[in-house]
Design an enzyme around this catalytic site. Structure first.
Site, PDB file in Angstrom:
ATOM      1  CG  ASP A 180      -0.248  -0.154   2.283  1.00 47.84           C
ATOM      2  OD1 ASP A 180       0.595  -0.874   2.637  1.00 47.84           O
ATOM      3  OD2 ASP A 180      -1.054   0.228   3.231  1.00 47.84           O
ATOM      4  CG  ASP A 200      -3.465   0.377  10.178  1.00 49.95           C
ATOM      5  OD1 ASP A 200      -2.493   0.332   9.522  1.00 49.95           O
ATOM      6  OD2 ASP A 200      -2.997  -0.323  11.399  1.00 49.95           O
ATOM      7  CE  LYS A 255       3.220   9.550   4.787  1.00 48.66           C
ATOM      8  NZ  LYS A 255       3.029   8.918   6.748  1.00 48.66           N
ATOM      9  CG  PHE A 284      -0.998   9.926  10.360  1.00 52.81           C
ATOM     10  CD1 PHE A 284      -1.342   8.327  10.746  1.00 52.81           C
ATOM     11  CD2 PHE A 284       0.648   9.075  11.259  1.00 52.81           C
ATOM     12  CE1 PHE A 284      -1.693   7.119  10.890  1.00 52.81           C
ATOM     13  CE2 PHE A 284       0.378   7.968  12.229  1.00 52.81           C
ATOM     14  CZ  PHE A 284      -0.317   7.169  11.138  1.00 52.81           C
ATOM     15  CB  VAL A 285      -2.370   8.837   4.438  1.00 49.45           C
ATOM     16  CG1 VAL A 285      -2.258  10.477   3.753  1.00 49.45           C
ATOM     17  CG2 VAL A 285      -1.166   7.976   4.569  1.00 49.45           C
ATOM     18  CG  ASP A 334       6.553   5.632   6.021  1.00 55.24           C
ATOM     19  OD1 ASP A 334       7.655   7.051   6.089  1.00 55.24           O
ATOM     20  OD2 ASP A 334       5.741   5.602   7.176  1.00 55.24           O
TER      21      ASP A 334
END
Ligand code: PRP
Length: 200
Positions: free
Chosen positions: A118, A177, A149, A170-171, A121
């Site tokens: 997904d 989640d 990101k 913060f997505v 980071d």
């Protein structure tokens, strides 16, 4: 990064967050329709690149579930699917130590592997997963993420297919989640700081 397939850069929209989520979610970052449009583009590119190859999609649990389902149904070539469970156990918003919770069931030796996740980071997860898979002798090994990101990267990692490049917010939603909540939101949204700074 695939130079022929650059990510779409996004910033917050002025769309209203649907009422059931408005207490915890500040803004819609990527609406459902935009997710579907972009996933259609990704699927067409991946279909063009993988058609005719003996392909295994390796999806990383759990955040990838919605993206995987929407991407996979648009891939127009025969393929196999397997899952790896890998989680970063850390406190709050920071990622911590990686723990593998499920190993591959299929053999990937001599097959073309596309890892689907997904979000990219720090890059720790995909660096570890691709190193582990490379030892199993795939014919080729590429990666695909819905979200990237870039500001958060620690060390080098080049991903092959990216949906959207997003700011360091913060997505949650569309599989992502916080504390195992918000995965069911049909859009990608920005979490309100009070949720992660003062968790119940
Ligand atoms: C999230 C996400 C990626 C990873 C990205 O997984 O699904 O796999 O973090 O972070 P990194 O680039 O810093 O490694 P998480 O461990 O939260 O598990 P989940 O998918 O079950 O939510």
């Amino acid at each position: 990064m695939n130079a022929n397939f650059p990510p779409i850069l996004v910033s917050q929209t002025d769309l209203t967050v649907p009422a059931p989520h408005a207490a915890d979610v500040d803004a819609v970052l990527i609406p459902a329709e935009q997710l579907q449009d972009r996933i259609g583009q990704l699927a067409r590119q991946i279909t063009a690149d993988y058609a005719g190859r003996d392909t295994v999609i390796v999806a990383l649990l759990s955040g990838t579930v919605m993206f995987l389902a929407d991407l996979m149904r648009r891939l127009e070539f025969p393929m196999r699917l397997d899952f790896m469970g890998v989680s970063s156990y850390g406190s709050g918003t920071e990622s911590g130590q990686l723990v593998y919770t499920k190993e591959l069931k299929l053999s990937i030796r001599g097959r073309h592997v596309l890892v689907v996740d997904d979000i990219l980071d720090t890059g720790k997860t995909l660096r570890s997963v691709t190193a582990k898979l490379a030892e199993l002798g795939p014919a080729s090994l590429k990666t695909c993420v819905l979200l990237d990101k870039p500001e958060r990267r620690s060390g080098q990692f080049e991903v092959d297919y990216v949906g959207f490049a997003i700011p360091n917010l913060f997505v949650v939603g569309y599989g992502l989640d916080f504390d195992e909540r918000y995965r069911n939101l049909p859009f990608v949204g920005v979490l309100k700081p009070h949720v992660y700074s003062d968790p119940a």
